[in-house]
Design an enzyme around this catalytic site. Structure first.
Site, PDB file in Angstrom:
ATOM      1  N   ASN A   9     -78.820 -36.905 -23.829  1.00 59.17           N
ATOM      2  CA  ASN A   9     -78.123 -37.641 -22.772  1.00 59.17           C
ATOM      3  C   ASN A   9     -78.194 -39.115 -23.144  1.00 59.17           C
ATOM      4  O   ASN A   9     -79.260 -39.718 -23.067  1.00 59.17           O
ATOM      5  CB  ASN A   9     -78.821 -37.354 -21.430  1.00 59.17           C
ATOM      6  CG  ASN A   9     -78.266 -38.206 -20.300  1.00 59.17           C
ATOM      7  OD1 ASN A   9     -77.280 -38.923 -20.474  1.00 59.17           O
ATOM      8  ND2 ASN A   9     -78.901 -38.131 -19.138  1.00 59.17           N
ATOM      9  N   LYS A  11     -76.948 -41.583 -21.686  1.00 57.40           N
ATOM     10  CA  LYS A  11     -76.970 -42.485 -20.517  1.00 57.40           C
ATOM     11  C   LYS A  11     -75.998 -43.657 -20.753  1.00 57.40           C
ATOM     12  O   LYS A  11     -74.969 -43.471 -21.388  1.00 57.40           O
ATOM     13  CB  LYS A  11     -78.408 -42.928 -20.210  1.00 57.40           C
ATOM     14  CG  LYS A  11     -79.321 -41.712 -19.986  1.00 57.40           C
ATOM     15  CD  LYS A  11     -80.651 -42.033 -19.385  1.00 57.40           C
ATOM     16  CE  LYS A  11     -81.463 -40.752 -19.233  1.00 57.40           C
ATOM     17  NZ  LYS A  11     -82.768 -40.982 -18.601  1.00 57.40           N
ATOM     18  N   HIS A  94     -78.166 -35.265 -12.171  1.00 61.28           N
ATOM     19  CA  HIS A  94     -79.246 -35.985 -12.855  1.00 61.28           C
ATOM     20  C   HIS A  94     -80.014 -36.822 -11.824  1.00 61.28           C
ATOM     21  O   HIS A  94     -79.432 -37.340 -10.873  1.00 61.28           O
ATOM     22  CB  HIS A  94     -78.668 -36.883 -13.953  1.00 61.28           C
ATOM     23  CG  HIS A  94     -79.745 -37.419 -14.845  1.00 61.28           C
ATOM     24  ND1 HIS A  94     -80.498 -38.521 -14.511  1.00 61.28           N
ATOM     25  CD2 HIS A  94     -80.216 -36.979 -16.036  1.00 61.28           C
ATOM     26  CE1 HIS A  94     -81.388 -38.731 -15.467  1.00 61.28           C
ATOM     27  NE2 HIS A  94     -81.238 -37.819 -16.402  1.00 61.28           N
ATOM     28  N   GLU A  96     -81.058 -39.725 -11.894  1.00 62.99           N
ATOM     29  CA  GLU A  96     -80.539 -41.084 -11.697  1.00 62.99           C
ATOM     30  C   GLU A  96     -79.334 -41.065 -10.763  1.00 62.99           C
ATOM     31  O   GLU A  96     -79.107 -42.004  -9.990  1.00 62.99           O
ATOM     32  CB  GLU A  96     -80.210 -41.715 -13.060  1.00 62.99           C
ATOM     33  CG  GLU A  96     -81.494 -42.067 -13.809  1.00 62.99           C
ATOM     34  CD  GLU A  96     -81.435 -41.922 -15.313  1.00 62.99           C
ATOM     35  OE1 GLU A  96     -80.335 -41.931 -15.900  1.00 62.99           O
ATOM     36  OE2 GLU A  96     -82.522 -41.784 -15.922  1.00 62.99           O
ATOM     37  N   GLU A 166     -86.250 -31.745 -14.817  1.00 60.98           N
ATOM     38  CA  GLU A 166     -86.660 -33.085 -15.244  1.00 60.98           C
ATOM     39  C   GLU A 166     -87.499 -33.726 -14.142  1.00 60.98           C
ATOM     40  O   GLU A 166     -86.938 -34.283 -13.191  1.00 60.98           O
ATOM     41  CB  GLU A 166     -85.423 -33.963 -15.502  1.00 60.98           C
ATOM     42  CG  GLU A 166     -84.509 -33.438 -16.587  1.00 60.98           C
ATOM     43  CD  GLU A 166     -83.661 -34.555 -17.185  1.00 60.98           C
ATOM     44  OE1 GLU A 166     -83.800 -34.795 -18.384  1.00 60.98           O
ATOM     45  OE2 GLU A 166     -82.883 -35.195 -16.466  1.00 60.98           O
ATOM     46  N   GLY A 172     -88.187 -41.494 -18.914  1.00 59.50           N
ATOM     47  CA  GLY A 172     -88.200 -42.864 -19.415  1.00 59.50           C
ATOM     48  C   GLY A 172     -89.540 -43.565 -19.253  1.00 59.50           C
ATOM     49  O   GLY A 172     -89.641 -44.777 -19.432  1.00 59.50           O
ATOM     50  N   SER A 212     -89.162 -37.769 -21.307  1.00 58.70           N
ATOM     51  CA  SER A 212     -89.943 -38.284 -22.438  1.00 58.70           C
ATOM     52  C   SER A 212     -90.185 -37.227 -23.520  1.00 58.70           C
ATOM     53  O   SER A 212     -91.271 -37.173 -24.101  1.00 58.70           O
ATOM     54  CB  SER A 212     -91.263 -38.890 -21.956  1.00 58.70           C
ATOM     55  OG  SER A 212     -91.011 -39.961 -21.067  1.00 58.70           O
TER      56      SER A 212
HETATM   57  P1  13P Z   1     -86.097 -39.744 -21.410  1.00 57.79           P
HETATM   58  O1  13P Z   1     -86.127 -38.725 -22.510  1.00 57.79           O
HETATM   59  O2  13P Z   1     -85.704 -41.106 -21.848  1.00 57.79           O
HETATM   60  O3  13P Z   1     -87.359 -39.688 -20.593  1.00 57.79           O
HETATM   61  O4  13P Z   1     -84.904 -39.281 -20.409  1.00 57.79           O
HETATM   62  C1  13P Z   1     -84.882 -37.983 -19.946  1.00 57.79           C
HETATM   63  C2  13P Z   1     -83.606 -37.761 -19.224  1.00 57.79           C
HETATM   64  O5  13P Z   1     -83.405 -38.259 -18.133  1.00 57.79           O
HETATM   65  C3  13P Z   1     -82.573 -36.942 -19.884  1.00 57.79           C
HETATM   66  O6  13P Z   1     -81.548 -36.630 -19.005  1.00 57.79           O
END
Ligand code: 13P
Length: 250
Positions: A9, A11, A94, A96, A166, A172, A212
């Site tokens: 992803n 982002k 997601h 976010e 997740e 992150g 992560s």
């Molecule tokens: P990270 O791998 O940066 O923690 O992000 C995970 C994520 O949100 C993938 O959709």
């Protein structure tokens, strides 16, 4: 039985030129990998990436989608538009989108149903916040997000849905659930799927872990019986870090 599914992803990162370069490197370096692979660039780079990856073993996905087919929805992108630029899969729900942009299970469910009707595959993200985890509500939150997100989706469509667990506190942050913890939660997710559908759907559904994921933890996670894949954020932004994750040795 369940093919490992590793997804990146991207982002809100990368211009088209940067996305093109990364896609070209992945296409070359991952050509021999038999795991299922996907990258999800920003809307503006989907067409560029889909063009580079045409004929490769890497699927192209979007990170979000409108909850409507067309109309007065300023700033939104419809399923038809996603297909038009080459997306085959869409990531929905997601954390976010849920926690920064206020998406509810009801809205996410509308998107899930629409994406399936329009022939897109879905990665449905679920997972608890740190507060919910500390309150002992992990399974409750996952049950609520699965029940809400999959309302009205029949068992026949489940082959086109991947679940991504997740935990929000692991995204992150550099913190990862231990493989044991993640596997316990994935097993609970699978049993929720058995309640919502039946055991054969629960056995077949691919459940990715996200939060992560890095080269040094991917093999440990993927060795667990209920962890079928990874949804990778930060480490998917460079070929050097994503390629070895995608090639993980189980
Ligand atoms: P990270 O791998 O940066 O923690 O992000 C995970 C994520 O949100 C993938 O959709």
């Amino acid at each position: 039985m369940r093919t490992p599914f590793i997804a990146g992803n991207w982002k809100m990162h990368k211009t088209r030129a940067e996305a093109r370069d990364l896609a070209a490197a992945l296409k070359e370096q991952l050509s021999g990998v038999s795991h299922r692979l996907l990258v999800a660039p920003t809307f503006t780079s989907i067409e560029t990436v889909a063009t580079v990856l045409e004929g490769s073993n890497i699927l192209v996905g979007a990170q979000n989608m409108a909850a409507a087919r067309s109309g007065a929805h300023t700033g939104e992108i419809s399923p038809d538009m996603l297909k038009d630029v080459g997306a085959q899969v869409v990531i929905l729900g997601h954390s976010e989108r849920r926690h920064v942009y206020g998406e509810t299970d009801e809205l996410i469910n509308t998107k899930v149903q629409l994406a399936l009707e329009e022939g897109l595959e879905v990665i449905l993200c679920i997972g608890e916040t740190l507060d919910e985890r500390e309150a002992g509500q992990v399974d409750q939150v996952n049950r609520r997000q699965l029940t809400g997100g999959l309302a009205g989706v029949d068992a026949g469509a489940m082959g086109r849905i991947t679940i991504a667990y997740e935990p929000v506190w692991a995204i992150g942050t550099g913190k990862t659930a231990t493989p044991e913890d993640a596997d316990t939660t994935h097993a609970a997710v699978r049993s929720i799927m058995a309640d919502l559908y039946d055991q054969s759907v629960a056995d077949a559904v691919v459940i990715q872990y996200g939060g992560s994921v890095k080269l040094d933890n991917v093999a440990g996670l993927m060795a667990k019986p209920n962890i079928d894949g990874a949804l990778v954020g930060g480490a998917s932004l460079k070929a050097d870090t994503f390629v070895p994750i995608a090639q993980f040795d189980s």
